[in-house]
Design a protein around this motif. Structure first.
Motif, short mmCIF file in Angstrom:
data_model
loop_
_atom_site.label_atom_id
_atom_site.label_comp_id
_atom_site.label_asym_id
_atom_site.label_seq_id
_atom_site.Cartn_x
_atom_site.Cartn_y
_atom_site.Cartn_z
N PRO A 14 47.85 50.85 30.87
CA PRO A 14 47.65 50.84 32.33
C PRO A 14 46.19 50.62 32.70
CG PRO A 14 49.03 52.69 31.66
CD PRO A 14 48.44 52.12 30.42
N TYR A 15 45.31 51.46 32.14
CA TYR A 15 43.87 51.27 32.32
C TYR A 15 43.14 51.97 31.18
CZ TYR A 15 43.43 56.05 34.15
OH TYR A 15 43.43 57.41 34.30
N GLU A 16 41.91 51.56 30.99
CA GLU A 16 41.12 52.11 29.89
C GLU A 16 39.85 52.73 30.45
OE1 GLU A 16 39.55 50.65 25.46
OE2 GLU A 16 40.53 49.24 26.82
N LEU A 57 36.27 54.01 30.28
CA LEU A 57 35.04 53.87 29.51
C LEU A 57 33.98 54.90 29.92
CD1 LEU A 57 34.55 49.97 29.41
CD2 LEU A 57 35.94 51.44 27.93
N GLY A 58 34.35 55.77 30.83
CA GLY A 58 33.38 56.73 31.34
C GLY A 58 32.71 56.23 32.59
N TYR A 59 32.22 55.01 32.55
CA TYR A 59 31.57 54.40 33.72
C TYR A 59 32.48 53.39 34.42
CZ TYR A 59 30.70 50.94 30.07
OH TYR A 59 30.85 50.04 29.03
N ALA A 60 33.63 53.08 33.83
CA ALA A 60 34.55 52.11 34.42
C ALA A 60 35.96 52.38 33.91
CB ALA A 60 34.14 50.68 34.06
N ASN A 61 36.95 52.17 34.79
CA ASN A 61 38.35 52.23 34.41
C ASN A 61 38.89 50.79 34.46
OD1 ASN A 61 38.75 55.08 34.04
ND2 ASN A 61 38.60 55.30 36.25
N ILE A 62 39.05 50.19 33.30
CA ILE A 62 39.45 48.78 33.24
C ILE A 62 40.95 48.68 33.47
CG2 ILE A 62 39.44 46.66 31.89
CD1 ILE A 62 37.12 47.82 30.29
N ASP A 63 41.33 47.92 34.48
CA ASP A 63 42.73 47.79 34.88
C ASP A 63 43.40 46.68 34.08
OD1 ASP A 63 45.15 47.71 36.16
OD2 ASP A 63 44.35 47.26 38.15
N HIS A 64 43.90 47.01 32.89
CA HIS A 64 44.51 46.00 32.03
C HIS A 64 45.84 45.49 32.57
CE1 HIS A 64 41.47 46.39 28.99
NE2 HIS A 64 41.74 47.65 28.73
N HIS A 65 46.45 46.22 33.47
CA HIS A 65 47.76 45.82 34.00
C HIS A 65 47.66 44.94 35.25
CE1 HIS A 65 51.17 48.54 32.29
NE2 HIS A 65 50.64 47.75 31.38
N ARG A 66 46.43 44.66 35.69
CA ARG A 66 46.30 43.92 36.94
C ARG A 66 46.93 42.53 36.86
NH1 ARG A 66 40.84 44.30 40.29
NH2 ARG A 66 41.32 46.45 39.72
N GLU A 67 46.79 41.87 35.70
CA GLU A 67 47.36 40.54 35.55
C GLU A 67 48.89 40.59 35.60
OE1 GLU A 67 46.64 36.47 32.98
OE2 GLU A 67 45.82 38.37 32.25
N VAL A 68 49.48 41.68 35.05
CA VAL A 68 50.93 41.85 35.10
C VAL A 68 51.39 42.02 36.55
CG1 VAL A 68 52.87 43.29 34.36
CG2 VAL A 68 50.98 42.86 32.79
N ARG A 69 50.63 42.82 37.33
CA ARG A 69 51.02 43.12 38.71
C ARG A 69 50.76 41.95 39.65
NH1 ARG A 69 47.63 47.35 37.94
NH2 ARG A 69 46.38 46.69 39.74
N THR A 70 49.59 41.32 39.50
CA THR A 70 49.14 40.36 40.51
C THR A 70 49.12 38.91 40.03
OG1 THR A 70 46.78 40.47 39.94
CG2 THR A 70 47.64 42.17 41.42
#
Length: 247
Positions: free
Chosen positions: A28-30, A32-45
């Motif tokens: 869903p997201y990863e 990193l402490g300073y950022a939450n990378i939205d790995h599912h964005r391509e699936v959704r949008t």
């Protein structure tokens, strides 16, 4: 790998359940402490997350890129400093940079042309090109055919009319203008397709950093015009791509 591919691999016994669970943790997201990378964005949008580089350190940008590369994502960065690109290039040799628009691209797999027609980007003046090129490169990256018609503002309207055959070929038009911001209204009155107006901060004092152009575009009497924020070429390119991919 996205969720659908992961489930297919589990179903076909191509991947161990324990390995699949470890991959699911970061799907869903990863964090990193300073950022939450939205790995599912391509699936959704249909589009991967884009890195807004302004305000981020080189360390943060490189960290985000590293994690996205592991997911085989194509990378688009906006408002990227040249100095940042020069640190990225030795690590990722396929990185590309456009100095005028400050767009960073790392293409890890072919970009499919999903657009149903052509997007045309129009500017009032040459000073509007950095913002217009941000829209241009964004729309290209998102899988569209894009053409540019620059420096055709209302101070010499014959320049615009001489390019009307190009404008008429568009499925979506992005119009970028500063000063008084009248060009989108003119274009909107000539065409039968959506027009996305982009006010720029180009202009003298009473332009108020693009506010006068923004208000002009919001108050346009031409129908079919939408307006994005001041200098937001990325937003215009993204919206144009969404419209262009509709059946």
């Amino acid at each position: 790998m996205d969720l659908r591919e992961l489930l297919d691999d589990v179903k076909n016994n191509k991947i161990d359940i324990d390995v699949a669970m470890k991959k699911l943790k970061n799907l869903p997201y990863e964090d990193l402490g300073y950022a939450n990378i939205d790995h599912h964005r391509e699936v959704r949008t249909g589009y991967p997350e884009v890195i807004y580089c302004e305000g981020k350190s080189d360390y943060q940008i490189l960290g985000i890129i590293e994690k996205m590369i592991k997911k085989d994502s194509n990378i688009l960065g906006t408002r990227c400093r040249k100095e940042t690109y020069e640190k990225i290039k030795p690590i990722y040799p396929n990185a590309e940079y456009d100095q005028l628009s400050k767009i960073l691209k790392i293409q890890n797999h072919p970009i499919e042309n999903i657009g149903k027609g052509k997007i045309v980007v129009v500017t009032g003046g040459t000073s509007d090109i950095p913002v217009a090129d941000e829209a241009y490169h964004t729309a290209l990256f998102l899988g569209n055919t894009v053409e540019r018609v620059y420096d055709v503002g209302v101070a010499g309207i014959h320049r615009l009319l001489s390019k009307k055959h190009i404008i008429d070929s568009a499925r979506v038009i992005i119009v970028v203008a500063g000063m008084e911001g009248a060009l989108p209204s003119v274009v909107g009155g000539l065409v039968d397709v959506p027009v996305i107006a982009v006010p720029t901060s180009v202009g003298y004092g009473a332009n108020f950093g693009g506010l006068s152009a923004l208000l002009t575009m919001l108050n346009s009497c031409a129908s079919g015009i939408s307006v994005v924020n001041i200098d937001n070429g990325f937003g215009a390119g993204y919206l144009a791509s969404m419209i262009n991919k509709l059946n």
